[in-house]
Scaffold this motif. Structure first.
Motif, PDB file in Angstrom:
ATOM      1  N   LYS A 143       0.835  -1.209   0.000  1.00 56.74           N
ATOM      2  CA  LYS A 143       0.000   0.000   0.000  1.00 56.74           C
ATOM      3  C   LYS A 143       0.863   1.249   0.000  1.00 56.74           C
ATOM      4  O   LYS A 143       1.869   1.323   0.719  1.00 56.74           O
ATOM      5  N   VAL A 144       0.444   2.232  -0.796  1.00 57.12           N
ATOM      6  CA  VAL A 144       1.053   3.564  -0.768  1.00 57.12           C
ATOM      7  C   VAL A 144      -0.034   4.568  -0.428  1.00 57.12           C
ATOM      8  O   VAL A 144      -1.063   4.623  -1.107  1.00 57.12           O
ATOM      9  N   VAL A 145       0.196   5.355   0.620  1.00 58.26           N
ATOM     10  CA  VAL A 145      -0.704   6.431   1.029  1.00 58.26           C
ATOM     11  C   VAL A 145       0.063   7.744   0.896  1.00 58.26           C
ATOM     12  O   VAL A 145       1.203   7.848   1.369  1.00 58.26           O
ATOM     13  N   SER A 146      -0.538   8.741   0.237  1.00 56.11           N
ATOM     14  CA  SER A 146       0.145  10.020   0.088  1.00 56.11           C
ATOM     15  C   SER A 146      -0.856  11.153   0.150  1.00 56.11           C
ATOM     16  O   SER A 146      -1.914  11.098  -0.490  1.00 56.11           O
ATOM     17  N   ARG A 147      -0.504  12.194   0.928  1.00 62.77           N
ATOM     18  CA  ARG A 147      -1.331  13.386   1.066  1.00 62.77           C
ATOM     19  C   ARG A 147      -0.466  14.622   0.826  1.00 62.77           C
ATOM     20  O   ARG A 147       0.578  14.801   1.473  1.00 62.77           O
ATOM     21  N   GLY A 148      -0.909  15.480  -0.112  1.00 61.01           N
ATOM     22  CA  GLY A 148      -0.201  16.736  -0.349  1.00 61.01           C
ATOM     23  C   GLY A 148       1.195  16.509  -0.878  1.00 61.01           C
ATOM     24  O   GLY A 148       1.489  15.529  -1.565  1.00 61.01           O
ATOM     25  N   GLY A 149       2.095  17.440  -0.577  1.00 54.97           N
ATOM     26  CA  GLY A 149       3.489  17.321  -0.982  1.00 54.97           C
ATOM     27  C   GLY A 149       3.660  17.362  -2.481  1.00 54.97           C
ATOM     28  O   GLY A 149       2.964  18.102  -3.194  1.00 54.97           O
ATOM     29  N   GLY A 150       4.600  16.561  -2.989  1.00 52.21           N
ATOM     30  CA  GLY A 150       4.867  16.482  -4.423  1.00 52.21           C
ATOM     31  C   GLY A 150       4.082  15.348  -5.055  1.00 52.21           C
ATOM     32  O   GLY A 150       2.862  15.296  -4.974  1.00 52.21           O
ATOM     33  N   ARG A 151       4.788  14.407  -5.681  1.00 49.83           N
ATOM     34  CA  ARG A 151       4.117  13.271  -6.314  1.00 49.83           C
ATOM     35  C   ARG A 151       3.728  12.210  -5.280  1.00 49.83           C
ATOM     36  O   ARG A 151       4.308  12.145  -4.192  1.00 49.83           O
ATOM     37  N   GLY A 152       2.779  11.363  -5.685  1.00 49.10           N
ATOM     38  CA  GLY A 152       2.420  10.230  -4.841  1.00 49.10           C
ATOM     39  C   GLY A 152       3.289   9.033  -5.145  1.00 49.10           C
ATOM     40  O   GLY A 152       4.031   8.547  -4.290  1.00 49.10           O
ATOM     41  N   VAL A 153       3.219   8.530  -6.392  1.00 44.20           N
ATOM     42  CA  VAL A 153       4.014   7.393  -6.860  1.00 44.20           C
ATOM     43  C   VAL A 153       4.730   7.820  -8.136  1.00 44.20           C
ATOM     44  O   VAL A 153       4.118   8.382  -9.046  1.00 44.20           O
ATOM     45  N   PHE A 154       6.027   7.526  -8.227  1.00 47.31           N
ATOM     46  CA  PHE A 154       6.823   7.939  -9.378  1.00 47.31           C
ATOM     47  C   PHE A 154       7.781   6.812  -9.730  1.00 47.31           C
ATOM     48  O   PHE A 154       8.588   6.382  -8.903  1.00 47.31           O
ATOM     49  N   CYS A 155       7.681   6.325 -10.969  1.00 49.53           N
ATOM     50  CA  CYS A 155       8.616   5.329 -11.488  1.00 49.53           C
ATOM     51  C   CYS A 155       9.319   5.931 -12.692  1.00 49.53           C
ATOM     52  O   CYS A 155       8.655   6.427 -13.614  1.00 49.53           O
ATOM     53  N   VAL A 156      10.663   5.893 -12.716  1.00 47.97           N
ATOM     54  CA  VAL A 156      11.419   6.616 -13.735  1.00 47.97           C
ATOM     55  C   VAL A 156      12.738   5.897 -14.025  1.00 47.97           C
ATOM     56  O   VAL A 156      13.186   5.052 -13.249  1.00 47.97           O
ATOM     57  N   SER A 157      13.354   6.243 -15.127  1.00 44.10           N
ATOM     58  CA  SER A 157      14.714   5.865 -15.518  1.00 44.10           C
ATOM     59  C   SER A 157      14.929   4.350 -15.494  1.00 44.10           C
ATOM     60  O   SER A 157      15.765   3.847 -14.766  1.00 44.10           O
ATOM     61  N   GLN A 158      14.152   3.677 -16.363  1.00 39.13           N
ATOM     62  CA  GLN A 158      14.326   2.254 -16.627  1.00 39.13           C
ATOM     63  C   GLN A 158      14.179   1.390 -15.380  1.00 39.13           C
ATOM     64  O   GLN A 158      14.923   0.434 -15.170  1.00 39.13           O
ATOM     65  N   SER A 159      13.185   1.751 -14.566  1.00 44.04           N
ATOM     66  CA  SER A 159      12.832   0.935 -13.411  1.00 44.04           C
ATOM     67  C   SER A 159      11.566   0.140 -13.730  1.00 44.04           C
ATOM     68  O   SER A 159      10.971   0.280 -14.793  1.00 44.04           O
ATOM     69  N   GLY A 160      11.169  -0.720 -12.810  1.00 39.16           N
ATOM     70  CA  GLY A 160       9.946  -1.489 -13.023  1.00 39.16           C
ATOM     71  C   GLY A 160       9.977  -2.805 -12.274  1.00 39.16           C
ATOM     72  O   GLY A 160      10.552  -2.913 -11.198  1.00 39.16           O
ATOM     73  N   GLY A 161       9.331  -3.817 -12.874  1.00 42.51           N
ATOM     74  CA  GLY A 161       9.228  -5.112 -12.201  1.00 42.51           C
ATOM     75  C   GLY A 161       8.504  -5.006 -10.879  1.00 42.51           C
ATOM     76  O   GLY A 161       8.832  -5.703  -9.932  1.00 42.51           O
ATOM     77  N   VAL A 162       7.481  -4.120 -10.828  1.00 45.41           N
ATOM     78  CA  VAL A 162       6.864  -3.780  -9.544  1.00 45.41           C
ATOM     79  C   VAL A 162       5.360  -4.012  -9.587  1.00 45.41           C
ATOM     80  O   VAL A 162       4.698  -3.762 -10.599  1.00 45.41           O
ATOM     81  N   GLU A 163       4.832  -4.485  -8.482  1.00 47.72           N
ATOM     82  CA  GLU A 163       3.395  -4.614  -8.287  1.00 47.72           C
ATOM     83  C   GLU A 163       3.013  -3.886  -7.001  1.00 47.72           C
ATOM     84  O   GLU A 163       3.581  -4.167  -5.940  1.00 47.72           O
ATOM     85  N   ILE A 164       2.062  -2.950  -7.124  1.00 51.17           N
ATOM     86  CA  ILE A 164       1.530  -2.228  -5.969  1.00 51.17           C
ATOM     87  C   ILE A 164       0.084  -2.679  -5.793  1.00 51.17           C
ATOM     88  O   ILE A 164      -0.740  -2.502  -6.692  1.00 51.17           O
ATOM     89  N   THR A 165      -0.229  -3.244  -4.652  1.00 46.84           N
ATOM     90  CA  THR A 165      -1.565  -3.793  -4.452  1.00 46.84           C
ATOM     91  C   THR A 165      -2.618  -2.701  -4.428  1.00 46.84           C
ATOM     92  O   THR A 165      -3.656  -2.807  -5.086  1.00 46.84           O
ATOM     93  N   THR A 166      -2.366  -1.615  -3.684  1.00 44.43           N
ATOM     94  CA  THR A 166      -3.357  -0.548  -3.608  1.00 44.43           C
ATOM     95  C   THR A 166      -2.691   0.781  -3.295  1.00 44.43           C
ATOM     96  O   THR A 166      -1.636   0.832  -2.651  1.00 44.43           O
ATOM     97  N   VAL A 167      -3.320   1.868  -3.789  1.00 43.31           N
ATOM     98  CA  VAL A 167      -2.858   3.220  -3.487  1.00 43.31           C
ATOM     99  C   VAL A 167      -4.011   4.033  -2.931  1.00 43.31           C
ATOM    100  O   VAL A 167      -5.179   3.779  -3.242  1.00 43.31           O
ATOM    101  N   ASP A 168      -3.672   5.015  -2.111  1.00 41.16           N
ATOM    102  CA  ASP A 168      -4.638   5.960  -1.539  1.00 41.16           C
ATOM    103  C   ASP A 168      -3.963   7.329  -1.604  1.00 41.16           C
ATOM    104  O   ASP A 168      -3.204   7.707  -0.703  1.00 41.16           O
ATOM    105  N   LEU A 169      -4.222   8.059  -2.696  1.00 42.48           N
ATOM    106  CA  LEU A 169      -3.505   9.295  -2.993  1.00 42.48           C
ATOM    107  C   LEU A 169      -4.494  10.442  -3.064  1.00 42.48           C
ATOM    108  O   LEU A 169      -5.544  10.328  -3.716  1.00 42.48           O
ATOM    109  N   ALA A 170      -4.175  11.571  -2.408  1.00 41.37           N
ATOM    110  CA  ALA A 170      -5.093  12.711  -2.428  1.00 41.37           C
ATOM    111  C   ALA A 170      -4.310  14.019  -2.365  1.00 41.37           C
ATOM    112  O   ALA A 170      -3.366  14.171  -1.575  1.00 41.37           O
TER     113      ALA A 170
END
Length: 353
Positions: free
Chosen positions: A251-278
């Motif tokens: 789980k990723v939870v993010s409030r305010g600030g900058g970005r919530g989730v950021f994938c960049v520069s040849q990254s990956g191979g990732v599974e995120i079950t759930t996000v809660d971003l506002a």
């Protein structure tokens, strides 16, 4: 069947952890103000006004497999505590630290099976904790109430790490990242909780075979391109070049600030079950030149757009699957990714391929 059910229930019962300093530590640091004492068993190994020297004397007095409990609170200034292989370090008091350029307030490099079950840190370090070349490192309940600096750092240009575990990492007030990794194969994290942090909450780089329970950020990376959870610099790319799923985040939870989730520069191979971003000030989600990214569910409410993008210097974004409810902001795919699957609900506007 009954035996299987009982075992399943037992698996949900949390393991009770002993309190910091409990039992009979092999060495202790006690005192306050300008007088500190380090003892190993009944032997005095330091008495004086230097808090850091007392801690280091206690650590240096024990052997692999033994434990130091720092009961006293104090300040080490712009200095470094070093932990060698096999030693268990408990910071039961509050350790206040200064800024030593390029160094950690507490460091362990080229070591095996170091444990820090408890630590409370304040101050403005260059790095609060700094590691490289570790195997079997185990961090437990780590609390950093900082006025600047970076919380936990695994070095970029140093030996790689393997089999790293973290329990609950709570970082407030860091000027840079709460937790930044480089070069780890085998990472287990219970939770990273970041509050009022200048850059990322959890930043993974060149890290493979990782399992993370929770990344929770509030006012993380405000006014920057950083994110509560960021993956960069070939994170999740396996040694054979593949992006088979090997980084899993519950789980990723993010409030305010900058970005919530950021994938960049040849990254990956990732599974995120759930996000809660506002109400993120930058993109709620940005996937840019990443491969094999699966966001299985969750919500985005307001804030910056959900975006799939790519820059020309890397191969195009590909193999992306996103299931998400998006309200009060937009979803955009530009340029089009290769093999993108969207499963969207909510009132957010959509410009997708």
């Amino acid at each position: 069947m009954l035996r299987i059910f009982i075992l399943s229930v037992l698996a949900l019962i949390p393991v009770v952890q002993a309190q910091c300093g409990s039992g009979t530590p092999d060495a202790r640091v006690t005192g306050s103000g300008s007088t500190f004492t380090a003892t190993r068993g009944s032997t005095n190994v330091y008495t004086g006004s230097d808090y850091r020297a007392a801690i280091q004397a206690a650590l240096d007095s024990i052997s692999s497999g033994q434990r130091v409990s720092v009961i006293a609170s104090g300040s080490i200034g712009a200095n470094t505590i070093t932990i060698s292989s096999g030693k268990i370090f408990e910071g039961c008091g509050t350790i206040n630290v200064g800024n030593k350029s390029g160094r950690g307030a507490i460091e362990s490099t080229n070591t095996q099976n170091v444990q820090i079950p408890y630590l409370t840190m304040t101050g403005n370090p260059y790095f609060g904790l700094r590691f490289s070349g570790t195997s079997g490192l185990n961090l437990g309940t780590i609390t950093m109430n900082l006025s600047g600096g970076l919380g936990i750092r695994f070095d970029r240009d140093a030996a790689a790490n393997s089999n790293v575990k973290m329990g609950t990492i709570t970082v407030t007030g860091a000027g840079s990242h709460a937790v930044e990794t480089w070069n780890i194969n085998g990472l287990e994290i219970g939770s990273v909780i970041a509050r009022n942090v200048g850059e990322s909450g959890l930043l993974l780089q060149k890290t493979t075979n990782a399992n993370v329970g929770l990344v929770d950020g509030n006012n993380v990376g405000a006014g920057t391109g950083y994110a509560t959870f960021r993956m960069a610099n070939n994170n999740g790319q396996l040694s054979n070049g593949a992006y088979t799923t090997n980084v899993r985040v519950n789980k990723v939870v993010s409030r305010g600030g900058g970005r919530g989730v950021f994938c960049v520069s040849q990254s990956g191979g990732v599974e995120i079950t759930t996000v809660d971003l506002a109400n993120n000030g930058n993109n709620a989600i940005l996937i840019e030149n990443c491969y094999g990214v699966n966001i299985r569910g969750g919500t985005v409410n307001g804030g910056g757009e959900v975006r799939i993008s790519a820059r020309s210097e890397f191969p195009n974004t590909r193999d992306i699957s996103i299931t998400l409810r998006v309200d009060g902001t937009t979803v955009r795919e530009s340029p089009c990714g290769d093999n993108t699957t969207w499963n969207l609900s909510g009132n957010g506007g959509r410009t997708i391929c």
